[in-house]
Design a protein around this motif. Structure first.
Motif, PDB file in Angstrom:
ATOM      1  N   VAL A 168       0.873  -1.174   0.000  1.00  0.00           N
ATOM      2  CA  VAL A 168       0.000   0.000   0.000  1.00  0.00           C
ATOM      3  C   VAL A 168       0.907   1.220   0.000  1.00  0.00           C
ATOM      4  CG1 VAL A 168      -1.967  -1.090   1.111  1.00  0.00           C
ATOM      5  CG2 VAL A 168      -0.158  -0.118   2.530  1.00  0.00           C
ATOM      6  N   LEU A 224      -3.357   4.568  -1.379  1.00  0.00           N
ATOM      7  CA  LEU A 224      -4.214   4.876  -0.234  1.00  0.00           C
ATOM      8  C   LEU A 224      -4.832   6.266  -0.329  1.00  0.00           C
ATOM      9  CD1 LEU A 224      -2.134   3.297   2.665  1.00  0.00           C
ATOM     10  CD2 LEU A 224      -4.083   2.343   1.448  1.00  0.00           C
ATOM     11  N   GLU A 225      -4.558   6.971  -1.420  1.00  0.00           N
ATOM     12  CA  GLU A 225      -5.200   8.255  -1.723  1.00  0.00           C
ATOM     13  C   GLU A 225      -5.066   9.240  -0.569  1.00  0.00           C
ATOM     14  OE1 GLU A 225      -9.173   7.622  -2.988  1.00  0.00           O
ATOM     15  OE2 GLU A 225      -8.624   6.449  -4.754  1.00  0.00           O
ATOM     16  N   GLU A 275      -3.603  10.157   6.731  1.00  0.00           N
ATOM     17  CA  GLU A 275      -4.495   9.915   5.596  1.00  0.00           C
ATOM     18  C   GLU A 275      -4.228   8.572   4.921  1.00  0.00           C
ATOM     19  OE1 GLU A 275      -4.879  14.588   4.114  1.00  0.00           O
ATOM     20  OE2 GLU A 275      -3.333  13.274   3.279  1.00  0.00           O
ATOM     21  N   THR A 276      -3.089   7.953   5.231  1.00  0.00           N
ATOM     22  CA  THR A 276      -2.692   6.754   4.484  1.00  0.00           C
ATOM     23  C   THR A 276      -2.363   5.577   5.405  1.00  0.00           C
ATOM     24  OG1 THR A 276      -0.419   7.652   4.371  1.00  0.00           O
ATOM     25  CG2 THR A 276      -1.885   8.103   2.512  1.00  0.00           C
ATOM     26  N   ASP A 335      -4.667   4.824   8.314  1.00  0.00           N
ATOM     27  CA  ASP A 335      -6.102   4.710   8.040  1.00  0.00           C
ATOM     28  C   ASP A 335      -6.474   3.231   7.941  1.00  0.00           C
ATOM     29  OD1 ASP A 335      -8.679   4.598   6.738  1.00  0.00           O
ATOM     30  OD2 ASP A 335      -8.403   6.704   6.212  1.00  0.00           O
ATOM     31  N   ASP A 354      -9.394   1.658   7.751  1.00  0.00           N
ATOM     32  CA  ASP A 354     -10.403   1.305   6.751  1.00  0.00           C
ATOM     33  C   ASP A 354      -9.790   1.188   5.356  1.00  0.00           C
ATOM     34  OD1 ASP A 354     -12.371   1.237   8.682  1.00  0.00           O
ATOM     35  OD2 ASP A 354     -13.026   3.305   8.326  1.00  0.00           O
ATOM     36  N   LYS A 355      -8.903   2.109   5.010  1.00  0.00           N
ATOM     37  CA  LYS A 355      -8.278   2.060   3.682  1.00  0.00           C
ATOM     38  C   LYS A 355      -7.403   0.819   3.531  1.00  0.00           C
ATOM     39  CE  LYS A 355      -8.146   7.044   2.663  1.00  0.00           C
ATOM     40  NZ  LYS A 355      -7.251   8.223   2.431  1.00  0.00           N
ATOM     41  N   ILE A 356      -6.693   0.458   4.578  1.00  0.00           N
ATOM     42  CA  ILE A 356      -5.813  -0.708   4.505  1.00  0.00           C
ATOM     43  C   ILE A 356      -6.631  -1.994   4.376  1.00  0.00           C
ATOM     44  CG2 ILE A 356      -4.148  -2.092   5.813  1.00  0.00           C
ATOM     45  CD1 ILE A 356      -3.054   0.585   6.897  1.00  0.00           C
ATOM     46  N   ALA A 363      -9.602  -2.221   3.123  1.00  0.00           N
ATOM     47  CA  ALA A 363     -10.187  -2.211   1.778  1.00  0.00           C
ATOM     48  C   ALA A 363      -9.175  -2.697   0.744  1.00  0.00           C
ATOM     49  CB  ALA A 363     -10.677  -0.800   1.435  1.00  0.00           C
ATOM     50  N   ALA A 364      -7.920  -2.312   0.928  1.00  0.00           N
ATOM     51  CA  ALA A 364      -6.862  -2.755   0.014  1.00  0.00           C
ATOM     52  C   ALA A 364      -6.665  -4.268   0.112  1.00  0.00           C
ATOM     53  CB  ALA A 364      -5.560  -2.032   0.334  1.00  0.00           C
ATOM     54  N   ARG A 415      -9.573  -5.945  -1.684  1.00  0.00           N
ATOM     55  CA  ARG A 415      -9.510  -5.739  -3.133  1.00  0.00           C
ATOM     56  C   ARG A 415      -8.493  -6.659  -3.794  1.00  0.00           C
ATOM     57  NH1 ARG A 415      -8.125   0.045  -6.155  1.00  0.00           N
ATOM     58  NH2 ARG A 415      -8.228  -0.757  -8.281  1.00  0.00           N
TER      59      ARG A 415
END
Length: 703
Positions: free
Chosen positions: A39, A59-60, A66-67, A70, A72-74, A76-77, A80
């Protein structure tokens, strides 16, 4: 024995981290045949760990929050990419029980200890109580509850002065304050609470007896899936700056057999007290022949490589196997150690300037040819990469394993000396100075090493080396200019350095990095015929400091070989920038022992403008935390004007003169770039025109 979990093979591993630790974990995972997922933040889109992984997910975001922080973002990655396991590395979310629970709740395998173990050891007050029950030795300490100053004073008397006020959560020295006497106690507790709340979201603090000049010794532990806990001996991590380690070695030198056994036993007891599984480290302060529990890190340590080197073990492999539910059958008797290993953390920072971080482009980063054998360099950056202000400025971990401690230190110092590291200020010379210092060689390192030996912070090439490097740089620049004019098809009369008086010498002036006001001028020539002798002189600020001759001069591209007054000089010269830039270009010169950074000085200086205007500029990109002055204030040299945060550190920017504030250009929360001016000062007493200038600039900004 604890019942072992069910086997759950790992097929695809996501590493929730960046840089060298992500690469380190990928190395083992790929050797085990696992698929890997990276990520990355916006600034890391071309980073080595992103390129190395089989899959990579943006991770936008820009900042750590923010990356890489986060959750939730991890997750989600992971979903995916089909990842079925997550390794946190170290830092970021590695010791977050909430993250561990989220990974497990998402149906993924968590590569680390249980959330309960992380929770138990994550709060220092709770951890101390837990290990005390297991018989682990502790320093006197007291928890601070409520706002009763009298109760604070009573607790401090119980602990004894000097003492430390420490944050119960978090680490890295944040919220830690040394208190010498009762008068300073209340302010220290208030300040530490404020810092702890900001840094960790928890204002809880406690008091702990302060030890002067202790050693920092830790024990690597590992918990098997069946509940067996073993140790992999000791590490010494005493050489630190800002409570962060920079030199680590295994095993810790100079321990008595009794103390070493007590450290091993205490570490294993601490791990067993929380039913620990996987890799962890129990840290101690050592004074004389006594040791005291400091904390337990429930993750893989930065310095795990030195343990791997002496024990011949891959700790990441063991982590992955235990996470998959495999029982390793570990026994203490089967674990042995051989030789000595030392690791240094190479940072983009300036030790001579309070370890100020350095950001920008790494123009060149490699070990010299022939120096890589026996040297391990774990790095998350390459030549051409940028060092971002948003993350830790560590460039690499450099490790050497040798039969003896002396051999390891010597080999590591040699490798660092010969390293080409251009573009940024680093702590490389400081690390070499530590490794070669007689106190370190004698095993007398402690947590106040840099305070006792400040000369290691200002290590730099000797003056005579800088002079020889300046000569080599001048000759390389001359050859480069000649090659440029030849390739352009210009006649000889137009070539750089040509003169119609055959005996006229050539001149090249340089500013020396670290001493920008020091100007060396090399006067040489005329350029010699093959085998001829060439007169050469070096002046410093107009005064001759060296004169003699150069013989056997050979210049081939960026390689210069010559003899200067009977001493052979073999140097590599790296030029960054345009030779015709009126502001000068940067030049790095390396031999096998030293590196010098120079900047060409233009022949005619440009106007510097109004010399009466002063004010601090941002040393690196970052965020303004506080502005402590307003327009019209009178300030003294050294007074804090602005506080900013960058690279996980706080920086206080001060006035360089006595004067008046005539403009404030930033506000708390502003993002600023490197070299951006933050406050404008006028020398001398407050000027009647300061308000007018400020109003005029404010009006211009509003337009």
């Amino acid at each position: 024995m604890t019942e072992a979990p069910a086997r759950r093979p790992i097929r695809t591993l996501l590493v929730a981290n960046r840089g060298e630790i992500a690469l380190r974990i990928f190395e083992t995972a790929q050797q085990l045949g696992l698929s890997t997922v990276a990520v990355f933040a916006e600034a890391d889109q071309f980073a080595p760990h992103v390129i190395t992984a089989d899959q990579a997910v943006p991770l936008e975001g820009v900042t750590a929050a923010e990356t890489y922080l986060d959750i939730d973002k991890i997750l989600a990655a992971a979903h995916r990419t089909g990842a079925d396991a997550v390794h946190p590395g170290y830092g970021f979310l590695a010791e977050s029980a909430a993250f561990a629970r989220a990974v497990i709740d998402a149906g993924l395998t968590w590569v680390g200890p249980s959330p309960e173990a992380i929770d138990a050891m994550g709060n220092k007050v709770v951890a101390k109580a837990r290990v005390a029950e297991a018989g682990v030795p502790l320093l006197p300490s007291a928890t601070i509850d409520g706002d009763d100053a009298a109760a604070w004073a009573a607790a401090a008397e119980q602990v004894g002065f000097p003492l430390l006020v420490k944050a119960a959560a978090g680490g890295g020295g944040k919220g830690m304050t040394l208190v010498a006497n009762a008068e300073a106690l209340a302010d220290a507790i208030t300040s530490a609470r404020r810092t702890a709340a900001s840094a960790f979201g928890d204002p809880s603090v406690f008091l702990e007896r302060y030890l002067e000049r202790p050693r920092h010794v830790e024990v690597q532990v590992f918990g098997d899936a069946d509940g067996t806990v073993v140790h992999y001996f000791t590490r010494d991590c005493s050489v630190q700056r800002r409570h962060q380690k920079v030199v680590e070695e295994a095993p810790a030198p100079g321990l008595s057999d009794a103390l070493r056994d007590r450290l091993h036993t205490s570490a294993v007891s601490a791990a067993r007290s929380v039913d620990y599984r996987g890799a962890g480290t129990v840290e101690f302060l050592v004074a004389g022949d006594e040791c005291y529990f400091l904390e337990m890190n429930t993750r893989l340590q930065v310095e795990h490589r030195v343990t791997e080197q002496i024990c011949g073990v891959d700790l990441v492999e063991l982590q992955l196997r235990v996470a998959a539910g495999e029982v390793l059958g570990l026994s203490q008797e089967s674990i042995t150690a051989d030789g000595h290993a030392i690791e240094v953390r190479l940072y983009a920072e300036d030790p001579a300037n309070d370890f100020m971080p350095s950001v920008g482009t790494i123009d060149r980063f490699d070990l010299a040819p022939g120096e890589a054998a026996g040297v391990r360099c774990d790095s998350g950056v390459r030549s051409g990469d940028d060092v971002s202000p948003h993350f830790d400025p560590m460039l690499a971990k450099v490790v050497v394993h040798a039969p003896t401690r002396t051999a390891a230190a010597g080999r590591l110092a040699r490798a660092l000396r010969a390293m080409r590291l251009h573009g940024l200020i680093t702590n490389r010379d400081s690390l070499v100075a530590v490794l070669e210092h007689e106190a370190f060689a004698a095993g007398h390192a402690h947590t106040g090493f840099f305070d006792d030996h400040p000369d290691t912070l200002t290590a730099a090439p000797p003056a005579e080396v800088v002079q020889r490097h300046a000569i080599a740089a001048a000759l390389a620049l001359r050859a480069r200019r000649d090659a440029a004019t030849t390739s352009a098809g210009l006649p000889k009369v137009a070539r750089a350095g040509w003169r119609n008086v055959g005996a006229a010498p050539a001149r090249q002036a340089f500013a020396v990095a670290g001493s920008p006001d020091e100007v060396l001028e090399v006067v040489y020539g005329p350029p010699p015929r093959s085998g001829a002798r060439m007169p050469v002189a070096v002046t410093r600020d107009g005064n001759e400091v060296a004169a003699g001759s150069a013989e056997g001069v050979w210049v081939n591209g960026d390689r210069v070989e010559m003899e200067v007054d009977g001493l052979r000089v073999n140097a590599d010269v790296n030029v960054v920038g345009d030779l015709d830039d009126p502001g000068g270009c940067r030049v790095w010169v390396n031999d096998r022992r030293w590196q010098t950074e120079l900047r060409t000085v233009p022949r005619f200086a440009t106007s510097s403008g109004d010399a009466s205007a002063h004010g601090p500029s941002a040393p690196v990109p970052g965020t303004v935390v506080a502005v402590e002055v307003t327009v019209g204030d009178t300030v003294l040299a050294g007074q804090t004007l602005v506080v900013m945060e960058a690279m996980k550190m706080e920086h206080r920017l001060t006035a360089d003169i006595d004067g008046a504030v005539i403009d404030v250009l930033v506000a708390p929360g502003d993002q600023v770039d490197a070299r951006q001016v933050l406050v404008v000062l006028e020398a001398g007493p407050k000027s009647d025109r300061s308000g007018g200038i400020a109003a005029q600039r404010q009006e211009e900004r509003q337009r």
